[in-house]
Design a protein around this motif. Structure first.
Motif, PDB file in Angstrom:
ATOM      1  N   PHE A 229       2.201 -80.775  67.082  1.00  0.00           N
ATOM      2  CA  PHE A 229       0.846 -81.228  66.764  1.00  0.00           C
ATOM      3  C   PHE A 229       0.766 -82.733  67.028  1.00  0.00           C
TER       4      PHE A 229
ATOM      5  N   THR B 145      -3.214 -65.275  66.658  1.00  0.00           N
ATOM      6  CA  THR B 145      -4.011 -65.850  67.761  1.00  0.00           C
ATOM      7  C   THR B 145      -4.930 -67.003  67.353  1.00  0.00           C
ATOM      8  N   THR B 146      -4.747 -67.535  66.158  1.00  0.00           N
ATOM      9  CA  THR B 146      -5.609 -68.670  65.791  1.00  0.00           C
ATOM     10  C   THR B 146      -4.978 -69.994  66.222  1.00  0.00           C
ATOM     11  N   LEU B 147      -3.792 -69.914  66.779  1.00  0.00           N
ATOM     12  CA  LEU B 147      -3.102 -71.117  67.266  1.00  0.00           C
ATOM     13  C   LEU B 147      -2.272 -70.708  68.477  1.00  0.00           C
ATOM     14  N   GLU B 148      -2.298 -71.562  69.505  1.00  0.00           N
ATOM     15  CA  GLU B 148      -1.492 -71.235  70.684  1.00  0.00           C
ATOM     16  C   GLU B 148      -0.146 -71.937  70.597  1.00  0.00           C
TER      17      GLU B 148
ATOM     18  N   ARG C 212      -7.732 -73.850  69.257  1.00  0.00           N
ATOM     19  CA  ARG C 212      -6.501 -73.036  69.208  1.00  0.00           C
ATOM     20  C   ARG C 212      -5.370 -73.781  69.901  1.00  0.00           C
ATOM     21  N   ARG C 213      -5.721 -74.437  70.986  1.00  0.00           N
ATOM     22  CA  ARG C 213      -4.698 -75.179  71.747  1.00  0.00           C
ATOM     23  C   ARG C 213      -4.255 -76.420  70.964  1.00  0.00           C
ATOM     24  N   LEU C 214      -5.239 -77.111  70.376  1.00  0.00           N
ATOM     25  CA  LEU C 214      -4.915 -78.364  69.667  1.00  0.00           C
ATOM     26  C   LEU C 214      -4.377 -78.115  68.260  1.00  0.00           C
ATOM     27  N   GLY C 215      -4.681 -76.950  67.712  1.00  0.00           N
ATOM     28  CA  GLY C 215      -4.233 -76.660  66.349  1.00  0.00           C
ATOM     29  C   GLY C 215      -5.102 -77.310  65.296  1.00  0.00           C
TER      30      GLY C 215
ATOM     31  N   ARG D 210       0.122 -68.125  62.363  1.00  0.00           N
ATOM     32  CA  ARG D 210      -1.107 -68.473  63.088  1.00  0.00           C
ATOM     33  C   ARG D 210      -0.968 -68.146  64.573  1.00  0.00           C
TER      34      ARG D 210
ATOM     35  N   ARG E 220       5.971 -75.353  68.779  1.00  0.00           N
ATOM     36  CA  ARG E 220       4.609 -75.819  68.524  1.00  0.00           C
ATOM     37  C   ARG E 220       4.676 -77.250  68.013  1.00  0.00           C
TER      38      ARG E 220
ATOM     39  N   LEU F   8      -8.102 -75.942  64.153  1.00  0.00           N
ATOM     40  CA  LEU F   8      -9.089 -74.987  63.632  1.00  0.00           C
ATOM     41  C   LEU F   8      -9.345 -75.164  62.145  1.00  0.00           C
ATOM     42  N   THR F   9      -8.288 -75.381  61.387  1.00  0.00           N
ATOM     43  CA  THR F   9      -8.461 -75.438  59.928  1.00  0.00           C
ATOM     44  C   THR F   9      -8.633 -76.869  59.419  1.00  0.00           C
TER      45      THR F   9
ATOM     46  N   ARG G  66     -11.297 -72.057  72.039  1.00  0.00           N
ATOM     47  CA  ARG G  66     -10.089 -72.107  72.873  1.00  0.00           C
ATOM     48  C   ARG G  66      -9.397 -73.465  72.706  1.00  0.00           C
TER      49      ARG G  66
END
Lengths: 340, 255
Positions: free
Chosen positions: A36, A82-85, B247-250, A78, A34, B252-253, B244
């Motif tokens: 960012f 499922t809150t992060l892919e 979630r892909r970009l990260g 996360r 993962r 959310l928080t 969606r």
């Protein structure tokens, strides 16, 4: 424990696949990475939070994910919730892919945070649980029955109508756990569940985790507290800077930790420091001014170091266990970063 | 208790102590006083109903729009957003129910405005069509919630979406005939205004307070409801896509 199915009101969409009962492992993480995107001024860059992480957690296992802050523990949680892919690789919970079957995964898991966050502080414990039960499709009598059951289970029934922001940290944590259980999940993800808890509350919490294990639930617990992991986990994985360093039985890591020791002494000459460094079982020596810090890998080596220092007339000596980060360093030096 | 009712109840417990709600309850009487003063000064006592309807809709929309963003910001700040998203419940249902709760609370501003007109200006406004008024207020509250839910998805995507929120208030009041009837606006503005549920709501509410009869009340209420439903569907679709994406970009928080 009364299951959601006994109440018979949890709704499932026709298109949703249920969790795979035949899946051997509850959690399977395969080569997950993962990254960012970050922006510093005009420059765009990338931060790697997880890199090539592979992990299997058996059904009914309590698995500890250990690592310092920023190691990637929460990122992995996360992804599993499922809150992060994941950017690369794949992860499955009870045989369900967290990216492609995320809704079905969410029915099978419970997420528990640590600390003060994750609850509605201006509502009572009961009102909080009503809402969270509704999020899992529970209605009317089933919702109320489950709320009372969980409040009773976590010992909050007598404070059920008190506002959550008047709760102690330990009470909030028990409510967090109750919230994590509203969907009667087979897999629980506990992210730093004892963060900020006092020792008594932490002990209570360990007892609750033991109960979850006895019920056959799978628990993935992140922590940076080795003692906590040793007390409740069957196996632990050590993670640092987004990489999984090792996965071992808790006993093995406990032995590893108890074997390592650090000796700190003042008034040590350079020559004496070299002699200490040459002793068998001494794995690292740092010497600055007259201060010596020697890392040993077994108790007998510590005794030898203390003997040499005492014989040389050094009396300002102390010993301590290394922290987890130092154990990581030992592990990395001994087994390499690729060990999982 | 369905998820919708649970979320509605949650917000009804949280909202009355919120500063945003208190602010609207405090300002609605002031707006009423301003509008009534203008009408009195112009010797247009026939516009008294405008002076009650305008602050009601303005206060309600301000509350609704405010909560559409606040829900996301507060959920992020208290760490519940991630927990909610990690459950199987539909987030769009939670969002619209919580906005509706606040929108319904906003209906109380009409009582405030009515009392200000009566107590402050001696204009006790009759309610010749109470059923139409009640139905229109309910339909309007639902339509406001549906439409405002579009903004929530924007807040999930961009925590700094408050500027959009702020710029959506007064132009909408003007374009939707809340302050002045659409017939008093340029033709193009009137045409745009007809696509906004608020213009239908404002006309209906004024007619329920004013006219000897309210023409086609069912149809007009249905239009308000349909426009609100369209807003909800667009909001739900956007929210699903935005979730969606985050979630892909990260993100959310991210606060």
């Amino acid at each position: 424990m009364v299951s959601t199915e006994e109440y018979g009101t949890a709704r499932r969409g026709a298109s949703e696949r249920p969790a795979d009962p035949a899946a051997a492992d509850a959690i399977v993480v395969e080569d997950v990475g993962r990254t960012f995107a970050v922006r510093r001024g005009r420059a765009a860059g990338e931060v790697t939070a997880l890199s090539g992480v592979s992990l299997r957690v058996a059904r009914g296992e309590v698995h500890g994910l250990l690592g310092p802050n920023g190691a990637g523990k929460t990122t992995l949680c996360r992804i599993l919730t499922t809150t992060l892919e994941p950017t690369t690789g794949s992860a499955r919970v009870l045989g369900l892919d967290v990216t492609r079957q995320s809704r079905a995964v969410r029915r099978s898991i419970g997420l528990v945070f640590g600390g003060d966050r994750g609850l509605y502080g201006r509502l009572s414990a009961r009102e909080n649980l009503w809402f969270w039960c509704a999020m899992y499709g529970l209605r009317r009598s089933a919702l109320r029955a489950r709320t009372e059951l969980l409040l009773d289970r976590v010992g909050l029934l007598d404070r059920a109508d008190a506002r959550v922001d008047t709760f102690s940290r330990g009470m909030k944590q028990r409510l967090h756990l109750a919230r994590g259980l509203v969907g009667d999940p087979r897999v629980l993800i506990l992210d730093e569940p004892t963060m900020g808890m006092d020792p008594v509350a932490a002990l209570d919490f360990r007892a609750l985790v033991a109960e979850l294990r006895a019920e056959g639930r799978t628990v993935l617990l992140t922590t940076h507290d080795m003692a906590e992991a040793a007390a409740v986990c069957d196996r632990v994985s050590l993670i640092d800077r987004g990489r999984l360093l090792m996965t071992e039985d808790t006993d093995a890591v406990g032995r590893l930790l108890s074997g390592y020791e650090r000796v700190v002494a003042h008034g040590v000459s350079a020559g004496l420091a070299r002699r200490v460094g040459a002793l068998t079982g001494v794995v690292a020596v740092r010497h600055e001014a007259d201060r010596l810090e020697a890392e040993t890998e077994r108790p007998s080596a510590t005794a030898r170091v203390l003997g040499v220092l005492a014989a040389a007339g050094v009396h300002q000596v102390s010993t301590a266990r290394p922290d987890l980060a130092e154990v990581y360093l030992h592990l990395v030096g001994r087994r390499g970063m690729g060990v999982t | 208790m369905s998820l919708f009712l649970a979320a509605l109840r949650l917000q009804l417990r949280l909202a009355p102590r919120s500063p945003g709600t208190l602010q609207v309850w405090a300002t609605a009487p002031l707006f009423t006083a301003v509008f009534l003063s203008i009408a009195e000064h112009a010797h247009r006592t026939d516009l008294a109903s405008f002076s009650v309807v305008a602050p009601t809709l303005m206060g309600q929309w301000a509350l609704t729009l405010g909560i559409a963003g606040e829900i996301i910001a507060e959920e992020r700040n208290q760490g519940t957003l991630e927990a909610v998203i990690a459950t199987p419940g539909r987030f769009s249902v939670v969002v619209v129910a919580r906005i509706l709760a606040v929108s319904l609370l906003g209906v109380t501003t009409m009582a405030e405005a009515w009392l200000v007109a009566g107590l402050g200006f001696g204009r006790w406004i009759d309610v010749p069509h109470p059923v139409v008024l009640a139905a229109a207020l309910l339909a309007n509250a639902a339509a406001m919630a549906g439409t405002a839910s579009i903004l929530s998805s924007l807040f999930v995507l961009m925590p700094s979406a408050r500027i959009v929120q702020n710029t959506l208030t007064y132009p909408l009041y003007l374009l939707s005939g809340v302050l002045v009837p659409l017939s008093a606006l340029p033709a193009w503005a009137g045409a745009v205004g007809r696509a906004v549920f608020l213009s239908w709501s404002a006309d209906l509410l004024r007619a329920a307070l004013d006219g000897p009869a309210v023409p086609r009340p069912v149809t007009r209420i249905a239009v308000v409801a349909l426009l609100g439903l369209s807003g909800y569907l667009i909001g739900a679709l956007l929210l699903s896509r935005v979730l969606r994406r985050v979630r892909r970009l990260g993100t959310l928080t991210h606060t």
